[in-house]
Design an enzyme around this catalytic site. Structure first.
Site, PDB file in Angstrom:
ATOM      1  N   ASP A  14       7.724  38.448  59.284  1.00 52.60           N
ATOM      2  CA  ASP A  14       8.134  39.526  58.299  1.00 52.60           C
ATOM      3  C   ASP A  14       8.614  40.583  59.089  1.00 52.60           C
ATOM      4  O   ASP A  14       8.244  40.936  60.231  1.00 52.60           O
ATOM      5  CB  ASP A  14       6.752  39.896  57.353  1.00 52.60           C
ATOM      6  N   SER A  15       9.114  41.666  58.257  1.00 51.12           N
ATOM      7  CA  SER A  15       9.577  42.860  58.906  1.00 51.12           C
ATOM      8  C   SER A  15       8.419  43.754  59.443  1.00 51.12           C
ATOM      9  O   SER A  15       8.494  44.632  60.192  1.00 51.12           O
ATOM     10  CB  SER A  15      10.282  43.879  57.940  1.00 51.12           C
ATOM     11  N   TYR A  46      13.540  45.804  56.742  1.00 51.12           N
ATOM     12  CA  TYR A  46      14.804  45.024  56.658  1.00 51.12           C
ATOM     13  C   TYR A  46      15.646  45.306  55.433  1.00 51.12           C
ATOM     14  O   TYR A  46      16.780  45.128  55.593  1.00 51.12           O
ATOM     15  CB  TYR A  46      14.385  43.840  56.823  1.00 51.12           C
ATOM     16  N   GLY A  47      14.938  45.870  54.244  1.00 52.50           N
ATOM     17  CA  GLY A  47      15.409  45.840  53.119  1.00 52.50           C
ATOM     18  C   GLY A  47      16.763  46.715  52.801  1.00 52.50           C
ATOM     19  O   GLY A  47      17.301  46.742  51.763  1.00 52.50           O
ATOM     20  N   CYS A  77       9.051  36.706  54.110  1.00 48.89           N
ATOM     21  CA  CYS A  77       9.774  38.081  53.731  1.00 48.89           C
ATOM     22  C   CYS A  77      11.017  37.638  52.830  1.00 48.89           C
ATOM     23  O   CYS A  77      11.809  36.622  53.078  1.00 48.89           O
ATOM     24  CB  CYS A  77      10.572  38.641  55.147  1.00 48.89           C
ATOM     25  N   THR A  79      13.477  39.516  51.901  1.00 49.58           N
ATOM     26  CA  THR A  79      14.829  39.929  52.268  1.00 49.58           C
ATOM     27  C   THR A  79      15.409  38.854  53.022  1.00 49.58           C
ATOM     28  O   THR A  79      16.686  38.479  53.129  1.00 49.58           O
ATOM     29  CB  THR A  79      14.571  41.341  53.259  1.00 49.58           C
ATOM     30  N   GLU A 156       3.768  50.724  54.607  1.00 46.34           N
ATOM     31  CA  GLU A 156       3.903  50.506  56.136  1.00 46.34           C
ATOM     32  C   GLU A 156       3.133  51.897  56.554  1.00 46.34           C
ATOM     33  O   GLU A 156       2.599  52.092  57.825  1.00 46.34           O
ATOM     34  CB  GLU A 156       5.221  50.543  56.873  1.00 46.34           C
ATOM     35  N   CYS A 186       8.963  41.125  46.852  1.00 45.44           N
ATOM     36  CA  CYS A 186       8.989  41.646  48.340  1.00 45.44           C
ATOM     37  C   CYS A 186       7.335  41.264  48.596  1.00 45.44           C
ATOM     38  O   CYS A 186       6.550  41.764  48.048  1.00 45.44           O
ATOM     39  CB  CYS A 186       9.304  43.322  48.412  1.00 45.44           C
ATOM     40  N   THR A 187       7.371  40.944  49.939  1.00 45.60           N
ATOM     41  CA  THR A 187       5.759  40.675  50.424  1.00 45.60           C
ATOM     42  C   THR A 187       4.980  41.993  50.541  1.00 45.60           C
ATOM     43  O   THR A 187       3.541  41.683  50.482  1.00 45.60           O
ATOM     44  CB  THR A 187       5.807  39.717  51.649  1.00 45.60           C
ATOM     45  N   HIS A 188       5.662  42.736  50.732  1.00 42.61           N
ATOM     46  CA  HIS A 188       4.837  44.176  50.683  1.00 42.61           C
ATOM     47  C   HIS A 188       4.171  44.697  49.327  1.00 42.61           C
ATOM     48  O   HIS A 188       3.134  45.276  49.470  1.00 42.61           O
ATOM     49  CB  HIS A 188       5.507  45.353  51.268  1.00 42.61           C
TER      50      HIS A 188
HETATM   51  N1  DGL Z   1       8.293  42.208  53.212  1.00 37.43           N
HETATM   52  C1  DGL Z   1       9.645  41.971  53.229  1.00 37.43           C
HETATM   53  C2  DGL Z   1      10.188  41.515  51.948  1.00 37.43           C
HETATM   54  O1  DGL Z   1       9.520  40.676  51.342  1.00 37.43           O
HETATM   55  C3  DGL Z   1      10.584  43.124  53.812  1.00 37.43           C
HETATM   56  C4  DGL Z   1      10.705  44.529  53.304  1.00 37.43           C
HETATM   57  C5  DGL Z   1      11.696  45.305  54.287  1.00 37.43           C
HETATM   58  O2  DGL Z   1      11.299  45.358  55.735  1.00 37.43           O
HETATM   59  O3  DGL Z   1      12.320  46.052  53.666  1.00 37.43           O
HETATM   60  O4  DGL Z   1      11.262  41.863  51.565  1.00 37.43           O
END
Ligand code: DGL
Length: 266
Positions: A14-15, A46-47, A77, A79, A156, A186-188
């Site tokens: 993931d990012s 990354y988004g 991830c 994204t 983060e 989004c996995t966050h």
């Molecule tokens: N956790 C990631 C996702 O599921 C990336 C979020 C990011 O880096 O913007 O999209």
């Protein structure tokens, strides 16, 4: 190299911290497997990046995991799942699972009214990957999608509750009227489940990709005769920046133990 040995590890990336929510489900579902986790903390989020940049980062991460001879790639991830899966598959011939289909399946299962919300990074929402996948499986669903670009930087930073988060949740979710299911695309975002659930109330089901993804990986390993016969589970963690901070937040936010990541330059 991508390995075809059952005793090779499973690569997850993931990012940053978000993919740890998927790793956690994988650890629960596959108690004997070895995992290599990469968080590209130097380049998160990354988004907010362009398609070409996301593809380039995704290839760097895959290349790194391939150098650890992984047997299976878990793209934790959304994204990257929205933008770079075909790019990865055109270069690496390996079993791969991404986030979108598992989350869509879980959402269609959970929704009774067919009015489904999706939140994700800007790149994920703009790609319309969720909107298309939901309608492809059930043309009568109504989808309300919203990009929530501030959520990832908060996570983060280790900020997942409190007044500021409540205000940002309200800012993004005030349009989500009448949905009965919300895909956390989004996995966050599972790390923000508490404030999201508080805002939406008990009648809205929050759906993530993690458990369904872990179940898909386990099934595919069994089908492809790639499940290990070894007895001990292990995880090697790598972060492309601020490894100490990554370790502390992995424990504090995700509840993982013994996280000692190594710094790598991608
Ligand atoms: N956790 C990631 C996702 O599921 C990336 C979020 C990011 O880096 O913007 O999209």
């Amino acid at each position: 190299m991508i390995s075809s040995s059952p005793d090779a590890p499973i690569g997850v990336f993931d990012s940053g911290l978000g993919g740890l929510t998927v790793l956690k489900s994988c650890l629960e579902a596959m108690p004997n497997e070895r995992f290599v986790y990469l968080g590209d903390t130097a380049r998160t989020p990354y988004g907010s990046k362009a398609h070409e940049t996301i593809c380039r980062y995704a290839i760097d991460c895959t290349e790194f995991l391939a150098s650890h001879d992984v047997k299976f790639l878990v793209v934790a991830c959304n994204t990257v799942s929205a933008h770079a899966i075909s790019e990865i598959q055109s270069r690496y011939d390996c079993p791969i699972v991404s986030t979108v289909e598992p989350a869509v399946d879980a959402a269609l299962k959970a929704s009774k009214t067919g009015r489904i919300g999706v939140i994700g990074t800007r790149a994920t929402i703009v790609s319309k990957v969720y909107q298309k996948a939901l309608r492809a499986k059930n043309p009568s669903v109504e989808v309300v999608a919203k990009a929530c670009p501030l959520f990832v930087p908060f996570v983060e930073e280790g900020i997942v509750e409190g007044e500021i988060i409540d205000q940002v949740v309200e800012l993004y979710l005030s349009e989500m009227r009448g949905i009965d299911t919300l895909i956390l695309g989004c996995t966050h975002y599972p790390l923000l489940s508490k404030p999201l659930a508080k805002y939406l109330g008990p009648d809205v089901a929050l759906v993530t990709c993690s458990d369904t993804m872990a179940a898909v990986v386990r099934e595919r390993l069994a089908q492809d005769q790639l499940a290990t016969s070894q007895a001990t589970q292990s995880v090697e963690y790598f972060a492309s920046d601020a490894a100490d901070r990554f370790d502390a937040l992995a424990t504090q936010l995700v509840g993982l133990t013994n996280v000692r990541s190594r710094h790598i330059d991608l």
